[in-house]
Design a protein around this motif. Sequence first.
Motif, PDB file in Angstrom:
ATOM      1  N   SER A 126       7.815   2.060  -3.666  1.00 28.27           N
ATOM      2  CA  SER A 126       8.751   3.071  -4.166  1.00 28.27           C
ATOM      3  C   SER A 126       9.934   3.159  -3.219  1.00 28.27           C
ATOM      4  CB  SER A 126       8.047   4.430  -4.275  1.00 28.27           C
ATOM      5  OG  SER A 126       7.058   4.389  -5.286  1.00 28.27           O
TER       6      SER A 126
ATOM      7  N   ARG B 144      -7.100  13.074  -5.495  1.00 27.80           N
ATOM      8  CA  ARG B 144      -5.966  13.875  -5.041  1.00 27.80           C
ATOM      9  C   ARG B 144      -6.503  15.068  -4.252  1.00 27.80           C
ATOM     10  NH1 ARG B 144      -5.400  12.552 -10.340  1.00 27.80           N
ATOM     11  NH2 ARG B 144      -3.570  11.325 -10.978  1.00 27.80           N
TER      12      ARG B 144
ATOM     13  N   GLU C  62       8.437  17.246  -5.875  1.00 28.53           N
ATOM     14  CA  GLU C  62       7.615  16.652  -6.931  1.00 28.53           C
ATOM     15  C   GLU C  62       8.025  15.200  -7.184  1.00 28.53           C
ATOM     16  OE1 GLU C  62       7.560  18.948 -10.483  1.00 28.53           O
ATOM     17  OE2 GLU C  62       6.841  20.791  -9.501  1.00 28.53           O
ATOM     18  N   LYS C  63       9.323  14.942  -7.011  1.00 26.31           N
ATOM     19  CA  LYS C  63       9.830  13.583  -7.223  1.00 26.31           C
ATOM     20  C   LYS C  63       9.180  12.623  -6.217  1.00 26.31           C
ATOM     21  CE  LYS C  63      14.209  10.956  -7.289  1.00 26.31           C
ATOM     22  NZ  LYS C  63      13.964  10.078  -6.104  1.00 26.31           N
TER      23      LYS C  63
ATOM     24  N   LYS D 245       5.495  12.030  -6.961  1.00 20.82           N
ATOM     25  CA  LYS D 245       5.304  11.083  -8.061  1.00 20.82           C
ATOM     26  C   LYS D 245       5.575   9.651  -7.599  1.00 20.82           C
ATOM     27  CE  LYS D 245       6.536  10.193 -12.894  1.00 20.82           C
ATOM     28  NZ  LYS D 245       6.619   8.741 -12.706  1.00 20.82           N
ATOM     29  N   GLU D 246       6.577   9.486  -6.714  1.00 15.75           N
ATOM     30  CA  GLU D 246       6.886   8.147  -6.205  1.00 15.75           C
ATOM     31  C   GLU D 246       5.696   7.579  -5.422  1.00 15.75           C
ATOM     32  OE1 GLU D 246      11.758   8.537  -5.625  1.00 15.75           O
ATOM     33  OE2 GLU D 246      10.385   8.955  -3.953  1.00 15.75           O
TER      34      GLU D 246
ATOM     35  N   GLU E 133       2.464   8.435  -5.804  1.00 11.13           N
ATOM     36  CA  GLU E 133       1.381   8.129  -6.738  1.00 11.13           C
ATOM     37  C   GLU E 133       1.694   6.888  -7.560  1.00 11.13           C
ATOM     38  OE1 GLU E 133      -0.831  10.289 -10.495  1.00 11.13           O
ATOM     39  OE2 GLU E 133      -0.479  11.452  -8.661  1.00 11.13           O
ATOM     40  N   ASP E 134       2.936   6.759  -8.010  1.00  9.45           N
ATOM     41  CA  ASP E 134       3.321   5.577  -8.789  1.00  9.45           C
ATOM     42  C   ASP E 134       3.140   4.300  -7.973  1.00  9.45           C
ATOM     43  OD1 ASP E 134       3.926   7.149 -10.945  1.00  9.45           O
ATOM     44  OD2 ASP E 134       6.105   7.060 -10.673  1.00  9.45           O
TER      45      ASP E 134
END
Length: 324
Positions: free
Chosen positions: A50, A116, A152-153, A156-157, A159-160
């Motif tokens: 990411s 998580r 949150e961004k 998510k990065e 986790e992605d």
Amino acid sequence: MIRIYSIFIFLILSNFVWSQGLNQRSIVINNNDNANYVNVKGVPIKILPSPGFVISTSFFGFTHPVAGSSIVITDLAADVSKSFLSFSSKELLKTGVVADSETMYKINGFEAMLVRGKQSAHGHIYNRLLLIVGNRNRTILLNASFYATSSEKHAKEVEDMLLSVIFTANEQVDPLERFDFSINVEGTILKPGNMMLTSMVYTDDGNVPSRSENPISIMIRKTKNLIPLSEQDQITLCEKLMELYPIEWLRKEGLKPKKLFVNGLQAYEMFGIGTNKQAFKNEMIYQLVVFDKEYYYVITGITGDKFNENLRMFRRVARTLKTN
């Protein structure tokens, strides 16, 4: 050595019925390899970093220098289904990680689990994500840590990035490729360990921990100095490292750090023989700490038999250290 790796000795439990239900409740992900994927040296995986993540120079994995986030990669010679049990919410709680959820995946046909959770450490609260993926012979752990205050961004990065993993099970890899240093064990009984965390490990039978009657092992780890070290600081560090072992020393003549040079680098050697307070048997601990600018390398040899013979071997092997 047994204590160092005891957290990775998996529970021997019957899990046939439990594993049969995985396919019915797994989220299916099919990742397609492309030019943006990065091959991770020494382990059979590829991953899509990411934004902001780079390969770490201080541990095996990736780091985000700006956000202070990290992803540590661990390769285990273990059945992934047993690893699911070993790193379940209940087991992680013993290490201080409070799990919020567990989600099962099937990534490119391989079973995976994402845990998580949160953990408090060093005065901060961290989000923790642990992805476990593999097959019957191998487990790959991707252990992510980032501040709980992260956006949150960014969450998510992270986790992605974990879920982008491609496990290349049939790829033949050399676990030693991940390290930017080496030693020469030619002509000795030592073999590369089948499990390497952040350290290079050799044992007499190639298993970590060794399964032989009289185990022999040598481990090399690289650490970055937090502050510049004076010569006295280096000596004190060597002494403190030796004190970490649960040994009641019987022979102390080698416990005073002896200065020497390894390929032009300043180093200090120590060794001692004593009784392991946990295993209740005699062991010899050999330690060589090599200092190279902002890093130092700790080479530790452990044996419970043939002390003089193995001391000579440890000394010879340790002096072959090469740094890149």
